[in-house]
Design an enzyme around this catalytic site. Structure first.
Site, PDB file in Angstrom:
ATOM      1  CD1 TRP A 195      -2.247  -2.150   1.344  1.00 25.80           C
ATOM      2  CD2 TRP A 195      -3.386  -0.379   0.590  1.00 25.80           C
ATOM      3  NE1 TRP A 195      -3.515  -2.568   1.063  1.00 25.80           N
ATOM      4  CE2 TRP A 195      -4.248  -1.501   0.601  1.00 25.80           C
ATOM      5  CE3 TRP A 195      -3.880   0.855   0.157  1.00 25.80           C
ATOM      6  CZ2 TRP A 195      -5.571  -1.419   0.180  1.00 25.80           C
ATOM      7  CZ3 TRP A 195      -5.206   0.940  -0.247  1.00 25.80           C
ATOM      8  CH2 TRP A 195      -6.033  -0.186  -0.232  1.00 25.80           C
ATOM      9  CG  HIS A 225      -3.000  -4.676   6.660  1.00 23.90           C
ATOM     10  ND1 HIS A 225      -4.243  -5.264   6.787  1.00 23.90           N
ATOM     11  CD2 HIS A 225      -2.716  -4.132   7.874  1.00 23.90           C
ATOM     12  CE1 HIS A 225      -4.693  -5.067   8.009  1.00 23.90           C
ATOM     13  NE2 HIS A 225      -3.789  -4.386   8.690  1.00 23.90           N
ATOM     14  CG  HIS A 228      -3.416  -8.812   4.293  1.00 23.41           C
ATOM     15  ND1 HIS A 228      -3.199  -8.440   2.990  1.00 23.41           N
ATOM     16  CD2 HIS A 228      -4.359  -7.948   4.768  1.00 23.41           C
ATOM     17  CE1 HIS A 228      -3.953  -7.403   2.685  1.00 23.41           C
ATOM     18  NE2 HIS A 228      -4.677  -7.081   3.747  1.00 23.41           N
ATOM     19  CG  ASP A 280      -8.137  -6.359   6.406  1.00 17.53           C
ATOM     20  OD1 ASP A 280      -6.910  -6.495   6.327  1.00 17.53           O
ATOM     21  OD2 ASP A 280      -8.808  -5.643   5.629  1.00 17.53           O
ATOM     22  CG  HIS A 292      -7.272  -2.929   9.100  1.00 19.25           C
ATOM     23  ND1 HIS A 292      -6.107  -2.205   9.165  1.00 19.25           N
ATOM     24  CD2 HIS A 292      -7.646  -2.928   7.785  1.00 19.25           C
ATOM     25  CE1 HIS A 292      -5.773  -1.790   7.945  1.00 19.25           C
ATOM     26  NE2 HIS A 292      -6.695  -2.200   7.100  1.00 19.25           N
ATOM     27  CG  HIS A 300     -12.728  -3.020   5.251  1.00 21.62           C
ATOM     28  ND1 HIS A 300     -12.507  -2.472   4.012  1.00 21.62           N
ATOM     29  CD2 HIS A 300     -11.626  -3.771   5.545  1.00 21.62           C
ATOM     30  CE1 HIS A 300     -11.312  -2.872   3.576  1.00 21.62           C
ATOM     31  NE2 HIS A 300     -10.768  -3.664   4.478  1.00 21.62           N
ATOM     32  CD  GLU A 343      -8.398  -6.750   2.429  1.00 17.14           C
ATOM     33  OE1 GLU A 343      -9.411  -6.021   2.391  1.00 17.14           O
ATOM     34  OE2 GLU A 343      -7.334  -6.402   2.987  1.00 17.14           O
TER      35      GLU A 343
END
Length: 208
Positions: A18, A48, A52, A54, A58, A160, A172
């Site tokens: 990210w 992440h 991974h 969540d 998160h 989410h 994800e």
């Protein structure tokens, strides 16, 4: 011997992350030539990175952390589905022709991240209304082959929150290009990280 299908992204120095997140570094911190007996590695990464899960913490300060999660969610019966070409939103309509009852875990091949050498510029988001649709069909885990269930620029993360509200957990960044649609057993257990908001996983499938 059991045939396992690895659906994890390899964790390498070049793995896309990210934008602005912690980079991935795996190195030998202490060499055998110095210690006299062993090589000892060290690892630096965002929780992440790559494939991974969540934890609700998160995106919700009051949500469960990794150490609070029911580990059984991450292992068991799963179905791999290939979404229609050009799907713009992952909605109930996109899955209207699929029988998912009994699968318990759903893995979606969106084909929206064809080049994992770089971070995608766009992904199809999960529609919040998919969450109750999944719950009604007994799905406890949604896995996707993209970095997020929400748009990359989303700040309020509606998918989410909706998935968490309806008891659907999030996996994800799985890799499904080499996996045929169908029924499998999924194993994608998070690390036992006390208080963490997410965890890398080694996600694998076994044909049923």
């Amino acid at each position: 011997m059991t045939k396992w299908i690895d659906i994890s992204q390899p964790l390498t120095k070049d793995i896309p992350i990210w934008p602005g997140d912690t980079g991935f570094i795996c190195e030998t911190a202490h060499h055998k030539s110095v210690t006299g007996s062993v090589n000892v590695g060290s690892l630096t990464m965002s929780l992440h990175t790559g494939t991974h899960i969540d934890a609700p913490y998160h995106f919700d300060d009051d949500g469960k952390r990794v150490s609070d999660l029911d580990i059984s969610v991450y292992g068991g019966r799963a179905k791999v589905i290939r979404l229609p070409e050009g799907t713009k939103v992952i909605s109930p309509e996109a899955l209207a022709n699929e029988k998912v009852e009994g699968a318990e875990r759903l893995l979606l091949h969106t084909k929206a991240w064809p080049d994992r050498g770089g971070f995608p510029e766009w992904i199809p988001p999960v529609a919040p209304e998919l969450a109750p649709w999944l719950q009604e069909r007994g799905i406890c885990l949604l896995g996707i082959d993209i970095p997020s269930v929400d748009s990359l620029d989303s700040k309020d993360l509606p998918a989410h929150h909706a998935l968490a509200y309806y008891g659907v957990y999030i996996l994800e960044g799985v890799v499904l290009d080499h996996v045929e649609p169908g029924e499998y057993e999924l194993f994608a257990f998070p690390l036992a990280l006390e208080g963490a908001d997410g965890s890398p996983v080694r996600a694998v499938l076994r044909q049923i």
